[in-house]
Design a protein around this motif. Structure first.
Motif, PDB file in Angstrom:
ATOM      1  N   GLY A 126      -2.222  -0.436  -4.667  1.00 45.31           N
ATOM      2  CA  GLY A 126      -0.837  -0.377  -4.225  1.00 45.31           C
ATOM      3  C   GLY A 126       0.153  -0.518  -5.363  1.00 45.31           C
ATOM      4  N   HIS A 144       3.787  -1.356   3.663  1.00 46.12           N
ATOM      5  CA  HIS A 144       3.375   0.034   3.474  1.00 46.12           C
ATOM      6  C   HIS A 144       4.565   0.877   3.005  1.00 46.12           C
ATOM      7  CE1 HIS A 144       1.026   3.658   3.907  1.00 46.12           C
ATOM      8  NE2 HIS A 144       2.079   4.203   4.482  1.00 46.12           N
ATOM      9  N   ASP A 176      -3.680   3.996  -4.099  1.00 45.08           N
ATOM     10  CA  ASP A 176      -5.007   3.482  -3.740  1.00 45.08           C
ATOM     11  C   ASP A 176      -5.811   2.961  -4.933  1.00 45.08           C
ATOM     12  OD1 ASP A 176      -4.420   4.140  -1.147  1.00 45.08           O
ATOM     13  OD2 ASP A 176      -5.696   5.917  -1.076  1.00 45.08           O
ATOM     14  N   TYR A 198       6.301   8.378  -1.867  1.00 42.66           N
ATOM     15  CA  TYR A 198       5.891   8.239  -3.260  1.00 42.66           C
ATOM     16  C   TYR A 198       6.942   8.904  -4.129  1.00 42.66           C
ATOM     17  CZ  TYR A 198       3.175   8.719  -7.536  1.00 42.66           C
ATOM     18  OH  TYR A 198       2.737   8.657  -8.835  1.00 42.66           O
ATOM     19  N   GLN A 225       0.832  -1.199   0.000  1.00 41.70           N
ATOM     20  CA  GLN A 225       0.000   0.000   0.000  1.00 41.70           C
ATOM     21  C   GLN A 225       0.870   1.254   0.000  1.00 41.70           C
ATOM     22  OE1 GLN A 225      -3.445  -0.347  -0.278  1.00 41.70           O
ATOM     23  NE2 GLN A 225      -2.617  -2.394  -0.649  1.00 41.70           N
ATOM     24  N   GLN A 226       0.363   2.285  -0.672  1.00 42.91           N
ATOM     25  CA  GLN A 226       0.967   3.620  -0.632  1.00 42.91           C
ATOM     26  C   GLN A 226      -0.186   4.591  -0.792  1.00 42.91           C
ATOM     27  OE1 GLN A 226       1.501   6.657  -2.317  1.00 42.91           O
ATOM     28  NE2 GLN A 226       2.796   7.138  -0.572  1.00 42.91           N
ATOM     29  N   HIS A 227      -0.497   5.299   0.299  1.00 48.02           N
ATOM     30  CA  HIS A 227      -1.630   6.223   0.293  1.00 48.02           C
ATOM     31  C   HIS A 227      -1.135   7.641   0.049  1.00 48.02           C
ATOM     32  CE1 HIS A 227      -4.072   2.960   1.812  1.00 48.02           C
ATOM     33  NE2 HIS A 227      -3.208   2.779   2.786  1.00 48.02           N
ATOM     34  N   PRO A 228      -1.793   8.411  -0.754  1.00 47.89           N
ATOM     35  CA  PRO A 228      -3.006   8.101  -1.495  1.00 47.89           C
ATOM     36  C   PRO A 228      -2.755   7.629  -2.931  1.00 47.89           C
ATOM     37  CG  PRO A 228      -2.627  10.438  -1.656  1.00 47.89           C
ATOM     38  CD  PRO A 228      -1.487   9.850  -0.807  1.00 47.89           C
TER      39      PRO A 228
END
Length: 115
Positions: A54, A85, A50, A89, A44-47
């Motif tokens: 991911g 996680h 999403d 980014y 996962q990498q928010h945002p």
């Protein structure tokens, strides 16, 4: 018209990794073999990640992961605080080989004083 991101498939990623590995210099391939994950993992990498569930992480060393940002179509690295996680980014468009070379082979070499 809005352009939507289509995440890379696991099969396409496997082909990319196989091609990259074949093109690596032997010393870089040795480093790759030490840090690569047995199977790429979707982290996962928010945002930013999403929409595609991911990004694919392909290697880990220490608290750093190497991942494919398939939005920018390049390999990047980030620290991680917890497994699964991606913290940072990045939007590099590096190939896997050039990214790893920049991480591991652009450092000044250490020489020994022992003859």
């Amino acid at each position: 018209m809005t352009k939507y991101w289509t995440p890379v498939t696991e099969r396409h990623l496997a082909d990319m990794l196989r091609t990259a590995e074949q093109q690596m210099a032997p010393s870089l391939r040795q480093t790759w073999q030490l840090i690569r994950l047995p199977t790429p993992e979707l982290w996962q990498q928010h945002p930013w990640g999403d929409e595609g569930c991911g990004f694919w992480v392909v290697a880990v060393f220490g608290k750093t992961c190497v991942y494919l940002n398939d939005i920018s179509q390049g390999f990047n690295s980030s620290i991680f605080m917890s497994w699964g996680h991606i913290e940072d980014y990045q939007t590099r468009t590096d190939t896997l080989g050039s990214h790893l070379a920049g991480l591991f082979h652009s450092q000044p070499s250490v020489t020994s004083d022992i003859d």
